[in-house]
Motif scaffolding. Sequence first.
Motif, PDB file in Angstrom:
ATOM      1  N   VAL A   1      44.587 -14.189  13.495  1.00  0.00           N
ATOM      2  CA  VAL A   1      43.231 -14.696  13.782  1.00  0.00           C
ATOM      3  C   VAL A   1      42.427 -13.648  14.545  1.00  0.00           C
ATOM      4  CG1 VAL A   1      41.938 -16.390  15.155  1.00  0.00           C
ATOM      5  CG2 VAL A   1      43.828 -17.138  13.697  1.00  0.00           C
ATOM      6  N   GLY A   2      43.039 -13.018  15.525  1.00  0.00           N
ATOM      7  CA  GLY A   2      42.346 -11.982  16.276  1.00  0.00           C
ATOM      8  C   GLY A   2      41.947 -10.810  15.402  1.00  0.00           C
ATOM      9  N   ALA A   3      42.853 -10.383  14.519  1.00  0.00           N
ATOM     10  CA  ALA A   3      42.541  -9.269  13.618  1.00  0.00           C
ATOM     11  C   ALA A   3      41.411  -9.640  12.667  1.00  0.00           C
ATOM     12  CB  ALA A   3      43.796  -8.877  12.842  1.00  0.00           C
ATOM     13  N   CYS A   4      41.427 -10.853  12.163  1.00  0.00           N
ATOM     14  CA  CYS A   4      40.349 -11.300  11.259  1.00  0.00           C
ATOM     15  C   CYS A   4      39.012 -11.371  11.996  1.00  0.00           C
ATOM     16  CB  CYS A   4      40.702 -12.651  10.663  1.00  0.00           C
ATOM     17  SG  CYS A   4      42.054 -12.593   9.459  1.00  0.00           S
ATOM     18  N   ARG A   5      39.059 -11.800  13.249  1.00  0.00           N
ATOM     19  CA  ARG A   5      37.825 -11.833  14.041  1.00  0.00           C
ATOM     20  C   ARG A   5      37.250 -10.434  14.218  1.00  0.00           C
ATOM     21  NH1 ARG A   5      39.138 -12.947  19.410  1.00  0.00           N
ATOM     22  NH2 ARG A   5      37.829 -11.299  20.236  1.00  0.00           N
TER      23      ARG A   5
ATOM     24  N   MET B   1      33.822 -16.335   5.981  1.00  0.00           N
ATOM     25  CA  MET B   1      34.791 -15.670   6.852  1.00  0.00           C
ATOM     26  C   MET B   1      34.877 -16.379   8.198  1.00  0.00           C
ATOM     27  SD  MET B   1      33.671 -11.754   5.925  1.00  0.00           S
ATOM     28  CE  MET B   1      34.754 -10.914   7.079  1.00  0.00           C
ATOM     29  N   HIS B   2      33.708 -16.721   8.754  1.00  0.00           N
ATOM     30  CA  HIS B   2      33.674 -17.400  10.053  1.00  0.00           C
ATOM     31  C   HIS B   2      34.382 -18.756   9.984  1.00  0.00           C
ATOM     32  CE1 HIS B   2      32.163 -18.918  13.875  1.00  0.00           C
ATOM     33  NE2 HIS B   2      31.738 -19.990  13.233  1.00  0.00           N
ATOM     34  N   VAL B   3      34.116 -19.527   8.939  1.00  0.00           N
ATOM     35  CA  VAL B   3      34.738 -20.848   8.799  1.00  0.00           C
ATOM     36  C   VAL B   3      36.252 -20.721   8.677  1.00  0.00           C
ATOM     37  CG1 VAL B   3      34.952 -22.856   7.283  1.00  0.00           C
ATOM     38  CG2 VAL B   3      32.689 -21.953   7.841  1.00  0.00           C
ATOM     39  N   ALA B   4      36.720 -19.746   7.881  1.00  0.00           N
ATOM     40  CA  ALA B   4      38.163 -19.552   7.709  1.00  0.00           C
ATOM     41  C   ALA B   4      38.828 -19.176   9.030  1.00  0.00           C
ATOM     42  CB  ALA B   4      38.413 -18.472   6.659  1.00  0.00           C
ATOM     43  N   ILE B   5      38.177 -18.341   9.817  1.00  0.00           N
ATOM     44  CA  ILE B   5      38.733 -17.929  11.112  1.00  0.00           C
ATOM     45  C   ILE B   5      38.804 -19.112  12.068  1.00  0.00           C
ATOM     46  CG2 ILE B   5      38.268 -16.528  13.169  1.00  0.00           C
ATOM     47  CD1 ILE B   5      37.088 -14.400  11.243  1.00  0.00           C
ATOM     48  N   GLU B   6      37.735 -19.892  12.131  1.00  0.00           N
ATOM     49  CA  GLU B   6      37.729 -21.041  13.045  1.00  0.00           C
ATOM     50  C   GLU B   6      38.762 -22.095  12.640  1.00  0.00           C
ATOM     51  OE1 GLU B   6      36.097 -21.380  15.943  1.00  0.00           O
ATOM     52  OE2 GLU B   6      35.645 -19.275  15.588  1.00  0.00           O
ATOM     53  N   ARG B   7      38.948 -22.269  11.340  1.00  0.00           N
ATOM     54  CA  ARG B   7      39.964 -23.224  10.870  1.00  0.00           C
ATOM     55  C   ARG B   7      41.357 -22.751  11.276  1.00  0.00           C
ATOM     56  NH1 ARG B   7      42.950 -23.093   6.072  1.00  0.00           N
ATOM     57  NH2 ARG B   7      43.822 -25.112   5.451  1.00  0.00           N
ATOM     58  N   ALA B   8      41.643 -21.470  11.052  1.00  0.00           N
ATOM     59  CA  ALA B   8      42.961 -20.938  11.414  1.00  0.00           C
ATOM     60  C   ALA B   8      43.169 -20.976  12.924  1.00  0.00           C
ATOM     61  CB  ALA B   8      43.100 -19.513  10.887  1.00  0.00           C
ATOM     62  N   ARG B   9      42.121 -20.692  13.675  1.00  0.00           N
ATOM     63  CA  ARG B   9      42.233 -20.732  15.142  1.00  0.00           C
ATOM     64  C   ARG B   9      42.531 -22.148  15.625  1.00  0.00           C
ATOM     65  NH1 ARG B   9      37.136 -18.664  17.620  1.00  0.00           N
ATOM     66  NH2 ARG B   9      38.139 -16.642  17.975  1.00  0.00           N
ATOM     67  N   ALA B  10      41.842 -23.145  15.074  1.00  0.00           N
ATOM     68  CA  ALA B  10      42.063 -24.527  15.496  1.00  0.00           C
ATOM     69  C   ALA B  10      43.505 -24.956  15.228  1.00  0.00           C
ATOM     70  CB  ALA B  10      41.086 -25.452  14.769  1.00  0.00           C
ATOM     71  N   LEU B  11      44.032 -24.595  14.054  1.00  0.00           N
ATOM     72  CA  LEU B  11      45.412 -24.964  13.731  1.00  0.00           C
ATOM     73  C   LEU B  11      46.413 -24.200  14.601  1.00  0.00           C
ATOM     74  CD1 LEU B  11      45.131 -25.246   9.851  1.00  0.00           C
ATOM     75  CD2 LEU B  11      45.699 -27.085  11.449  1.00  0.00           C
ATOM     76  N   THR B  12      46.077 -22.957  14.944  1.00  0.00           N
ATOM     77  CA  THR B  12      46.946 -22.183  15.833  1.00  0.00           C
ATOM     78  C   THR B  12      46.991 -22.804  17.224  1.00  0.00           C
ATOM     79  OG1 THR B  12      46.496 -20.143  14.615  1.00  0.00           O
ATOM     80  CG2 THR B  12      47.328 -19.909  16.852  1.00  0.00           C
ATOM     81  N   HIS B  13      45.824 -23.207  17.735  1.00  0.00           N
ATOM     82  CA  HIS B  13      45.785 -23.856  19.047  1.00  0.00           C
ATOM     83  C   HIS B  13      46.529 -25.191  19.016  1.00  0.00           C
ATOM     84  CE1 HIS B  13      42.047 -21.524  20.678  1.00  0.00           C
ATOM     85  NE2 HIS B  13      43.060 -20.748  20.380  1.00  0.00           N
ATOM     86  N   PHE B  14      46.388 -25.914  17.914  1.00  0.00           N
ATOM     87  CA  PHE B  14      47.103 -27.184  17.793  1.00  0.00           C
ATOM     88  C   PHE B  14      48.616 -26.954  17.806  1.00  0.00           C
ATOM     89  CE2 PHE B  14      49.107 -30.401  14.964  1.00  0.00           C
ATOM     90  CZ  PHE B  14      48.922 -31.506  15.771  1.00  0.00           C
ATOM     91  N   ALA B  15      49.064 -25.937  17.074  1.00  0.00           N
ATOM     92  CA  ALA B  15      50.485 -25.618  17.054  1.00  0.00           C
ATOM     93  C   ALA B  15      50.977 -25.254  18.454  1.00  0.00           C
ATOM     94  CB  ALA B  15      50.761 -24.480  16.075  1.00  0.00           C
ATOM     95  N   ALA B  16      50.188 -24.451  19.171  1.00  0.00           N
ATOM     96  CA  ALA B  16      50.570 -24.057  20.533  1.00  0.00           C
ATOM     97  C   ALA B  16      50.657 -25.277  21.452  1.00  0.00           C
ATOM     98  CB  ALA B  16      49.577 -23.040  21.083  1.00  0.00           C
ATOM     99  N   LEU B  17      49.744 -26.212  21.297  1.00  0.00           N
ATOM    100  CA  LEU B  17      49.753 -27.417  22.121  1.00  0.00           C
ATOM    101  C   LEU B  17      50.971 -28.290  21.817  1.00  0.00           C
ATOM    102  CD1 LEU B  17      45.958 -28.329  22.002  1.00  0.00           C
ATOM    103  CD2 LEU B  17      47.253 -27.722  24.054  1.00  0.00           C
ATOM    104  N   THR B  18      51.333 -28.398  20.545  1.00  0.00           N
ATOM    105  CA  THR B  18      52.513 -29.203  20.205  1.00  0.00           C
ATOM    106  C   THR B  18      53.788 -28.570  20.764  1.00  0.00           C
ATOM    107  OG1 THR B  18      52.790 -28.081  18.063  1.00  0.00           O
ATOM    108  CG2 THR B  18      51.472 -30.109  18.092  1.00  0.00           C
ATOM    109  N   ILE B  19      53.831 -27.237  20.784  1.00  0.00           N
ATOM    110  CA  ILE B  19      54.994 -26.558  21.374  1.00  0.00           C
ATOM    111  C   ILE B  19      55.037 -26.807  22.878  1.00  0.00           C
ATOM    112  CG2 ILE B  19      56.009 -24.293  21.852  1.00  0.00           C
ATOM    113  CD1 ILE B  19      54.835 -23.385  19.136  1.00  0.00           C
ATOM    114  N   ALA B  20      53.870 -26.728  23.519  1.00  0.00           N
ATOM    115  CA  ALA B  20      53.812 -26.945  24.971  1.00  0.00           C
ATOM    116  C   ALA B  20      54.255 -28.355  25.345  1.00  0.00           C
ATOM    117  CB  ALA B  20      52.391 -26.691  25.467  1.00  0.00           C
ATOM    118  N   GLU B  21      53.923 -29.328  24.501  1.00  0.00           N
ATOM    119  CA  GLU B  21      54.269 -30.729  24.780  1.00  0.00           C
ATOM    120  C   GLU B  21      55.592 -31.142  24.158  1.00  0.00           C
ATOM    121  OE1 GLU B  21      52.568 -32.688  26.750  1.00  0.00           O
ATOM    122  OE2 GLU B  21      51.062 -31.142  27.157  1.00  0.00           O
ATOM    123  N   ASP B  22      56.262 -30.210  23.460  1.00  0.00           N
ATOM    124  CA  ASP B  22      57.483 -30.513  22.722  1.00  0.00           C
ATOM    125  C   ASP B  22      57.259 -31.711  21.791  1.00  0.00           C
ATOM    126  OD1 ASP B  22      60.046 -30.048  21.886  1.00  0.00           O
ATOM    127  OD2 ASP B  22      60.987 -31.246  23.457  1.00  0.00           O
TER     128      ASP B  22
END
Length: 284
Positions: A159-163, A196-217
Amino acid sequence: MEFELDYEQRLLRRTVRETVAKVRGRPEREQWATYLRLGWLEAPPLELALVLEELGYAADPSPFLATATWFVPLAGRLPEGSGTAVFDGHGRYVLDADRADEVALLTPDGVTVVPGAGLAAERIPVLDPRLHVARIRAPGELVAGVPDLALTGLAATAVGACRKVLDLVLAHVRQRVQFGRPLGSFQAVKHKAADMHVAIERARALTHFAALTIAEDDPRRTRAAHMAKAAAGECQRLVFRYGLQLFGAMGFTWENELQYALKRAQACDLLLGTASAHRKALLS
């Protein structure tokens, strides 16, 4: 789950962005030492995703990604120096295996941590010259079991590289003039930039969601990690294509900075399975 970043998380993102920009261009060892001194390896999953996005934006050459998202979740601790892990069952494409101080091996009997110097690791050429990827010949049998954080970390980096690609494209089309008008004023160019912007924001949202699920187990963590990796891979494909198209012939030159972000994004898609592989995993 709360998807809005709080004040401290926004402050962290800004601090990481400024720090990475300041140390960029210095020797890899100095960059790595800076990250260690600031304690970024100890960040919780969501904050770690914010750090990795900024490192992906800068095409960071340090072993941070492998240490934070490959070694730590498998070994359950920080390494003595840098670290990586072999959890794909064969050890063909192991991130930073040629320079890691410690390597975590996933075996039928559990996790074994060995000194990196004690393994036969051969660095192999990959698309991104700033990434260290090696083939390991580990003693004994290995099994497959990819940590959710490893997939999420690659997604955040992509996501960072795409941004970065999008930012370079926007700067280019604003100053490039065709037919007496800035290239960015044409509707077709605007549409591609918006996609491009929409694709990046979609991937970022799913990445943050994944990180949150890991944090909460959360029991959805594995599924969320597959979704994030798939979305990031699909994002990089669209951004790669449109980024090169909008830059034109300039985008193919060695002198253009675009190549580093494109290569980092595509390498993140290829490591640990492409978008199509993770979409298939979601069906099982």
